[in-house]
Scaffold this motif. Structure first.
Motif, PDB file in Angstrom:
ATOM      1  N   UNK A  21      39.288 101.532  -9.479  1.00 58.00           N
ATOM      2  CA  UNK A  21      38.698 100.701 -10.532  1.00 58.00           C
ATOM      3  C   UNK A  21      38.381  99.301 -10.008  1.00 58.00           C
ATOM      4  N   UNK A  22      39.226  98.807  -9.109  1.00 62.91           N
ATOM      5  CA  UNK A  22      38.918  97.479  -8.548  1.00 62.91           C
ATOM      6  C   UNK A  22      37.736  97.555  -7.586  1.00 62.91           C
ATOM      7  N   UNK A  36      38.108  87.178 -20.367  1.00 63.24           N
ATOM      8  CA  UNK A  36      36.804  87.290 -21.027  1.00 63.24           C
ATOM      9  C   UNK A  36      36.170  88.638 -20.704  1.00 63.24           C
ATOM     10  N   UNK A  37      37.007  89.623 -20.453  1.00 65.95           N
ATOM     11  CA  UNK A  37      36.471  90.918 -20.048  1.00 65.95           C
ATOM     12  C   UNK A  37      37.166  92.043 -20.815  1.00 65.95           C
ATOM     13  N   UNK A  38      37.648  91.705 -21.992  1.00 64.50           N
ATOM     14  CA  UNK A  38      38.100  92.697 -22.971  1.00 64.50           C
ATOM     15  C   UNK A  38      39.303  93.522 -22.544  1.00 64.50           C
ATOM     16  N   UNK A  47      48.307  91.467 -19.541  1.00 62.59           N
ATOM     17  CA  UNK A  47      47.810  90.710 -18.421  1.00 62.59           C
ATOM     18  C   UNK A  47      47.053  91.594 -17.438  1.00 62.59           C
ATOM     19  N   UNK A  48      45.981  91.029 -16.861  1.00 64.51           N
ATOM     20  CA  UNK A  48      45.180  91.775 -15.888  1.00 64.51           C
ATOM     21  C   UNK A  48      44.352  90.783 -15.069  1.00 64.51           C
ATOM     22  N   UNK A  49      44.984  90.218 -14.051  1.00 58.93           N
ATOM     23  CA  UNK A  49      44.315  89.254 -13.180  1.00 58.93           C
ATOM     24  C   UNK A  49      43.977  89.968 -11.880  1.00 58.93           C
ATOM     25  N   UNK A 107      44.915 101.358 -16.081  1.00 61.37           N
ATOM     26  CA  UNK A 107      44.440 102.214 -17.175  1.00 61.37           C
ATOM     27  C   UNK A 107      43.563 101.442 -18.149  1.00 61.37           C
ATOM     28  N   UNK A 108      44.024 100.239 -18.499  1.00 60.96           N
ATOM     29  CA  UNK A 108      43.270  99.511 -19.528  1.00 60.96           C
ATOM     30  C   UNK A 108      41.928  99.028 -19.003  1.00 60.96           C
ATOM     31  N   UNK A 109      41.891  98.625 -17.749  1.00 60.90           N
ATOM     32  CA  UNK A 109      40.613  98.175 -17.183  1.00 60.90           C
ATOM     33  C   UNK A 109      39.652  99.363 -17.034  1.00 60.90           C
ATOM     34  N   UNK A 110      40.200 100.488 -16.636  1.00 52.71           N
ATOM     35  CA  UNK A 110      39.418 101.723 -16.526  1.00 52.71           C
ATOM     36  C   UNK A 110      38.831 102.101 -17.893  1.00 52.71           C
TER      37      UNK A 110
END
Lengths: 508, 508
Positions: free
Chosen positions: B140-141, B321-323, B327-329, B377-380
């Motif tokens: 995903x990254x 700002x990416x929904x 935390x997800x840095x 998971x959440x970013x995916x």
């Protein structure tokens, strides 16, 4: 044409022509319910999965596309991929057959707390950014401190208080930094290379990592030998000698990390005696009870932290064995100012009346990150929805199951118990037919691999005095007596196969 | 008697006589559905709450008991307390009227990902502890790196790769440690006090904190002046001079943190030119695009990170700002070995075949903590359930709304725009009637307080060249044009009241 349009509408449920509606309450409700069912169904079928994922490195790359989709996909597509592609690559920490490392407890209460924290999605770095987040954390950590019968100095009413860190690694890091900066304020910044940290060689690698991060000279992170003669506990005499020796050599002892329940074997260091050494030498005394701290809410196990009154800081992981979903590592300190002095920043864009007037706690200054989630909610919900007596019963039940497993091992002459069991971890190994240590280590390594590759059970290992040792930690929330018995049966069966193979091959 | 028993049964739904059943799938389902409804209802009514909590310090202590309950309480009791006691102390980051700091985006997709991550509750420190967690994160990254058009060096196929950190503070810390240890391996550990870090004085306080933690001499964390003449960007000439000067004085420049979108005013440092300075001096070049990185997924904003090919590391916060719920840095590095060399530990109890064979990534060695959640998971799910085009549209819409707000401010002669708007943050202030800077600062401070105490809107502030400046950041997922217009109306109204008061009082 109508079909295509309907399909299109279903696929783009999240994206209307008028723009994305990513926080529409009814979409969240509808899809949230679907996700609850997905997770509940997962728990219903959790025993069907191999506990330890059996995939090969790189398995997922072949199954997923190379780039993110331009157009939205449906939640059903995501669920399908979760089932077909993700779950096979999951090692199921919540399986009742998970006995590796230490447990990482999930619970309904903890899960609800996580949902709520994600739902509110506040960032509680300063009091003002959500007063309830800071205040609930202070209150709930006072509750837990009282449950553990920690001295009043650790409560928030005085100069101390508790804070939720992500992990025990962060906990030991922040107190090491507080201690480092405290001593450097006295002896001067250039003395950094003279500072010495102590622990037993059973101490978690987090201590060494904290030293690396904090710029402590690698040779000054002194891990003193602890072996079976002390039950793998740190000897106060050894510490005392090391400290004297280092002082004589012009070094500056400043930090001790003691253990209550080491990772390898649940060894417990003698806090009271160690405390005397640290006190007379002005050494910051940190107690890492990441795993075993949870057991100390039961009066009959509280004695393991006797002497904590001598400590400067105390840490336990509620996310290990206290039903609070990861992450929730609880740290108490007696002198919160030492933390704040090491970790505070005060940029103009975060200034506010409450902070400037020193009326509030700003947890940003007690931790490495700036932002922080509302993690106290889940701990609060665990304590309220289960109640203290149930939590004590929960701990006792796991310890009882571990004791039963220990007895099973002891009854089989092919095995030995390698270190005394104190809590719910059993350290054991298969004895080699011809008492050869090298062979024994290989044998137990093979046994571990064979057992774990069945997918029926997941256990882990350590080394104790050079002995390759198997670790079975009871502590997953779904584990019952039958799972422990089944695990033992798998281990016995695989041991029989291995021993007969080696016997037939004549290897020794 | 029957009533008491029924009441008892309801209260102890979690605790049966046979022991606690904390992970019963049907209890999780039933209560999970209730929590989904609670959260969906919260979002339906979110505009009814004051955005900034209006409670006084210590408010919660009076409302909660002193200790944890011995017996379980019901979920309804918890919900009642949430409504009556917790929500009043929440500052509602997800309110459409939240314009303070930078946004912390929640979304249905992000929330579902958080639920799933909490539900699986795995601890993914090493590949083996859940291969899917590590592999999905890498994949995903890579997706996100491609969306940002980052150079291939940052992809996981080569020597680089991405990793999810908790916050931008942790991101800058880990790369600073990687850079520190890289240079110390060359010049020797005792040179620590000679190491120099650079950034503009607009750089986030996280840099200074990372220096404190890493033992960098406080005077060697050099924050070079950036003012309105460069739009608050760091001047490459200034950097070059500082580096030369420090080298002449026997110091060792080793780290630069450049900004794409500063916290105060979204200033963008000239990466390409700065990269020339760092390259010729062997300085690690980190780019902090915590906020503005999200905008760079739109081709028309991508130019702001032109020059990133010169950087060693790049960071953006998907949780801003990416929904993707906090935390997800996201941090990318070109040389993952530098991270691993600074942060790895290899305790015997974590050894395993895949890691020993160097076949896998173990993210524990890319971060400060050992344990880590399944955050990919959440970013995916955000990328899949929304799709790239919707995400771009989402960003563009906020920038459009900020532009509209900027125009409203510009049309009112009582106000001025303090720094050029690039993304969705507007920096502005009320002009004092008699151009006195001190008075102006007090006036704007008062305006901020008055506006925020209405509970109708929450904005924050900063200082730019000594000017107390108001910040309105559009970016909450529920914010629409009407909310921005309403915010402006509140600000105007309160400004009128203040000005007339001061006018009447004759203060200047």
């Amino acid at each position: 044409m109508g079909d295509i349009r309907r399909l299109h509408n279903e696929r783009v449920i999240y994206g209307k022509e008028s723009g994305l509606r990513p926080m529409d309450a009814e979409q969240l409700r509808e899809n949230g319910h679907k996700m609850v069912d997905f997770i509940a169904d997962y728990y219903k079928s959790i025993e069907n999965f191999p506990v330890l994922s059996q995939v090969e490195p790189g398995y997922l790359r072949e199954l997923l596309p190379d780039s993110a989709p331009n157009q939205p996909e449906s939640l059903q597509q995501v669920f399908d991929d979760l089932q077909a592609k993700i779950l096979p690559g999951v090692t199921h920490w919540q399986s009742p057959n998970f006995f590796a490392y230490y447990p990482s407890n999930s619970s309904t209460a903890g899960f609800l707390g996580e949902m709520l924290s994600a739902g509110l999605n506040i960032v509680g770095f300063s009091w003002i950014t959500s007063p309830a987040a800071t205040e609930l954390e202070m209150i709930v950590l006072d509750w837990l401190a009282k449950l553990l019968n920690l001295p009043d100095d650790f409560l928030s009413a005085g100069n101390g208080g508790g804070v939720i860190q992500g992990t025990a690694s962060e906990a030991v890091l922040v107190v090491l930094l507080a201690a480092r900066d405290r001593v450097l304020r006295t002896v001067g910044k250039t003395a950094l290379e003279k500072l010495v940290v102590y622990g037993s060689d059973q101490t978690h690698s987090a201590l060494q990592k904290a030293c690396q991060i904090g710029g402590i000279h690698p040779e000054n992170c002194k891990l003193l030998k602890a072996d079976s003669s002390t039950g793998y506990a740190l000897s106060p005499d050894l510490l005392s000698e090391a400290v004297s020796h280092d002082i004589t050599n012009g070094l500056i002892p400043f930090f001790l990390c003691a253990n209550v329940g080491t990772t390898s074997s649940t060894a417990v260091d003698p806090l009271l005696e160690l405390g005397k050494v640290t006190k007379s030498n002005g050494i910051w005394f940190h107690v890492d009870a990441a795993y075993a701290g949870s057991a100390c809410v039961c009066p009959e196990y509280r004695h393991y932290i006797d002497g904590v009154e001598e400590a400067d800081s105390f840490n336990m992981n509620a996310h290990k064995w206290f039903l609070t979903n990861f992450d929730c590592s609880v740290l108490w300190v007696k002198d919160r100012n030492a933390l704040v002095q090491a970790l505070s920043t005060n940029p103009v864009f975060l200034k506010n009346k409450a902070s400037d007037a020193n009326m509030v706690v700003d947890y940003k200054d007690w931790q490495v990150p700036l932002g922080r989630r509302f993690r106290s909610l889940k701990l609060w919900m665990v304590l309220r929805l289960y109640g203290v007596e149930n939590l004590q019963r929960y701990i006792r039940n796991h310890i009882k199951l571990a004791k039963q497993f220990e007895e099973l091992v002891a009854q089989d002459p092919r095995f030995e118990i390698v270190a005394p069991r104190k809590f719910a971890l059993v350290c054991f190994r298969l004895l080699p037919p011809h008492r050869n240590e090298d062979f024994s280590n290989k044998l137990n390594h093979n046994l571990l691999d064979t057992v774990n590759s069945t997918g029926k059970v997941y256990i882990s290992h350590t080394a104790l005095s050079g002995k390759y040792t198997l670790r079975l930690a009871v502590g997953a929330p779904l584990t019952e007596e039958r799972h422990v018995n089944a695990a033992w049966k798998v281990i016995q069966e695989k041991a029989s196969v291995l021993l007969s193979e080696f016997g037939m091959n004549g290897v020794s």
